[in-house]
Design an enzyme around this catalytic site. Structure first.
Site, short mmCIF file in Angstrom:
data_model
loop_
_atom_site.label_atom_id
_atom_site.label_comp_id
_atom_site.label_asym_id
_atom_site.label_seq_id
_atom_site.Cartn_x
_atom_site.Cartn_y
_atom_site.Cartn_z
N HIS A 240 0.85 -1.20 0.00
CA HIS A 240 0.00 0.00 0.00
C HIS A 240 0.87 1.24 0.00
CE1 HIS A 240 -1.98 -3.31 2.07
NE2 HIS A 240 -3.11 -2.85 1.58
N SER B 282 -22.20 15.98 -7.79
CA SER B 282 -23.05 15.98 -8.98
C SER B 282 -24.22 15.01 -8.82
CB SER B 282 -22.22 15.56 -10.20
OG SER B 282 -23.09 15.32 -11.28
N SER C 276 -25.71 13.83 -11.43
CA SER C 276 -25.78 13.04 -12.66
C SER C 276 -25.54 11.54 -12.43
CB SER C 276 -24.78 13.57 -13.69
OG SER C 276 -25.17 14.86 -14.09
N LYS D 103 -16.21 22.78 -20.12
CA LYS D 103 -17.07 22.83 -21.31
C LYS D 103 -16.34 23.38 -22.54
CE LYS D 103 -21.49 22.95 -18.95
NZ LYS D 103 -22.83 23.55 -18.88
N ASP E 273 -27.67 21.46 -23.22
CA ASP E 273 -28.30 22.44 -22.31
C ASP E 273 -29.33 23.29 -23.06
OD1 ASP E 273 -27.02 21.81 -19.96
OD2 ASP E 273 -25.35 23.20 -20.31
N ALA F 17 -25.11 29.89 -18.47
CA ALA F 17 -26.43 29.30 -18.73
C ALA F 17 -27.20 30.18 -19.72
CB ALA F 17 -27.20 29.15 -17.43
N TYR G 240 -32.60 24.81 -9.72
CA TYR G 240 -33.36 23.61 -9.33
C TYR G 240 -33.32 23.33 -7.84
CZ TYR G 240 -28.75 21.62 -10.36
OH TYR G 240 -27.40 21.38 -10.44
#
Ligand code: NAP
Length: 529
Positions: free
Chosen positions: A132, A253, A255, A309, A353, A385, A472
């Site tokens: 380890h 996240s 997702s 992005k 999006d 956005a 949201y």
């Protein structure tokens, strides 16, 4: 078979035995008892093995190898020896390679407890030789693996090291595939999750999981519940396609639960993981290049979020190879949130999006996208956005005005997409068909704020008007509550999240996403925040 192994730190006999029962209920195949600080009485170890609800590994990890045992080697050896004296034997005993190589006495003694190819006898206990490194990938990792492979007494090779990046997982997968002996190769820390979840896909002997979140025995260990349900352990196999969400940070996240539940509901042989990559383009490029270069990984694509992005666009443009493409509108927006790895290996980057926002609003207006032509759309905010939203609505012929706190940003964005620009105070005299909030105003914890102050008496609201809030959390913001009270159709930000994810799902799997499953999982997660 890859054993799902519950890691149990033993404090007392009853606690450990109870934990093993719980592990069995949660679907573990094996338990590892970490007896580092449990007892000095060897008989306790014999009893632990006899009464264990599941086959077990006995490990007494010394402090010098990252464990908590700080006694002498003689006592440690005696504890390990007593694991094997009862009628029931442990499935494995784990010993550090370093200790094994250092002491002939230890090698001789341990050979009496474990299965020894030179001396066939009545035990099936296998010896795991382990190494380890809690800091980094050890420079001599391959030498260690070779030593383990060549030690006749060693039945299982185990290496674990702190992952520096997602790339380390790939070396763990390679190591598993290269050995003639059963192998455990795990990466620790946030970047090592893939090695733990995909251990089954690559045929490792086992992976470790904690029974509850706090009781793991190594950094980055998922819980049994996470690995079984969230990461779909039972359905993983060599052909499982791998997806993920690339971002930094990405730990919170929503997702992964949404997409994995979608794969489950639609019976897709896929798994979706968080993929943390540091912000710089070089990290993005190096990681994605290596993940793509391992065909056996079946990396099918990713959701891409802040701060990558723009990096995704650049990567597909510069490194994509023949047949790769960037969606035209994503190029104009300057940001892509979806990577698709096509069957021929070419890449596709697009932005789901804007499409999600368009479709959510079209549903609210009960029109198709081409019906947006001439509709008056007020976009509040001029950040990332807003950019996607403005590009999408302008593309379909809407008349868009951007209202922003900082006038210059509104003017700049409007200039790029041939929209109009105004400051927030001009909202009072706006008379739009659609209002879209792309600012964080009203987001938790400031839930009594609204980007349209005094919206409860706002003249622009009324029947026939659609109000869409990209926020949201909470799902019903003040803006949406006021708009609904004035008779508007309202759309919460969850719809944008669900639909951008659904478009990704469709791209990756060729199937329609189970939207209701996506919604339920998202709302369930938000309600627990
Ligand atoms: P961003 O790039 O940082 O832009 C934020 C925008 O909000 C800017 O125009 C900023 O105005 C404005 N703003 C921020 N605080 C303000 C305040 N107190 N008063 C007035 N204006 C303010 O952020 P983004 O990436 O566009 O995200 C914006 C929001 O969209 C997020 O909070 C999130 O809730 C939502 N979102 C939702 C989804 C989804 O899937 N539902 C996806 C992406 C984003 P200035 O230019 O004056 O600074």
């Amino acid at each position: 078979m890859t054993y799902l192994t519950a890691a149990i730190t033993v404090h007392s006999l009853e606690q450990a035995l109870g934990a093993a029962v719980r592990a069995a209920e949660l679907g573990a195949d094996l338990v590892e008892y970490r007896i580092d600080t449990f007892t000095e009485d060897p008989n306790d170890i014999t009893e632990l093995v006899q009464r264990s609800a599941l086959p077990c590994i006995i490990t007494c990890r010394p402090t010098w190898e990252g464990g908590a045992y700080d006694g002498d080697e003689q006592t440690r050896l005696s504890l390990l020896e007593h694991a094997g004296v009862g009628a029931r034997k442990p499935a494995f005993i784990d010993l550090e390679l370093l200790a094994f190589e250092k002491s002939a006495n230890l090698r001789q003694k341990i050979s009496l407890v474990v299965d020894d190819p030179d001396r066939p006898r009545e035990t099936d206990t296998g010896l795991i030789l382990s190494s380890h490194d809690f800091e980094q990938r050890p420079a001599d990792l391959l030498r260690k693996v070779k030593d383990m492979a060549e030690a006749p007494l060693c039945r299982v090779i185990k290496v674990a090291w702190q992952a520096r990046s997602l790339r380390d997982n790939l070396e763990a997968f390679e190591l598993i595939g290269q050995q003639v002996k059963p192998t455990i190769a795990l990466c620790m820390g946030e970047c090592g999750l893939a090695s733990r979840v995909l251990a089954k896909k690559f045929g490792a002997l086992l992976t470790f999981a904690s029974i509850d979140g706090d009781a793991g025995t190594a950094p980055g260990q998922p819980t049994l519940g996470e690995i079984k349900k969230l990461y779909r352990w039972d359905s993983l196999n060599a052909d499982t396609r791998v997806f993920g969400v690339i971002g930094y940070p990405v730990g919170h996240s929503m997702s992964p639960p949404v997409h994995n539940a979608g794969f489950d509901a639609a019976n897709i042989n896929g798994v979706y993981l968080p993929m943390p990559i540091p912000p710089e383009y070089e990290h993005f490029k190096a990681t994605i290049s290596t993940w793509l270069a391992m065909p056996r990984l079946h990396f099918g694509g990713a959701s891409v979020t802040i701060p990558h992005k723009e990096n995704l666009l650049r990567f597909v443009r510069e490194e994509g190879g023949p047949g790769s493409e960037v969606e035209e509108l994503a190029e104009r927006i300057g940001a892509a949130n979806t990577l698709q790895v096509r069957e021929d290996g070419s890449l596709y980057a697009c932005n789901t999006d804007y499409a999600a926002a368009l479709d959510a609003v079209c549903d609210g207006l009960n029109i198709q996208r081409d019906g947006l032509s001439g509709k008056k759309v007020a976009v509040i905010g001029a950040g990332g956005a807003a950019r996607a939203v403005v590009a999408g609505f302008k593309h379909y012929g809407a008349s868009v005005t951007i209202y922003n706190r900082t006038a210059e940003r509104a003017i700049e964005l409007a200039g790029q997409f041939d929209a109009d620009a105004a400051t927030l105070d001009n909202l009072a005299s706006s008379n739009a068909d659609v209002y879209i909030n792309c600012t964080p105003i009203g987001m938790h914890p400031n839930i009594d704020a609204s980007p349209i102050p005094g919206a409860d008496s706002f003249k622009g609201f009324g029947p026939g008007v659609v109000v869409f809030d990209t926020i949201y959390n909470p799902i019903q913001t003040k803006l949406l509550r006021d708009a609904a009270a004035a008779g508007c159709a309202t759309i919460p930000g969850t719809e944008m999240f669900v639909r951008q994810g659904a478009a990704q799902f469709n791209l990756w799997t060729g199937k329609d996403a189970p939207l209701d499953v996506f919604r339920d999982v998202l709302e369930d997660h938000l309600s627990r925040k």
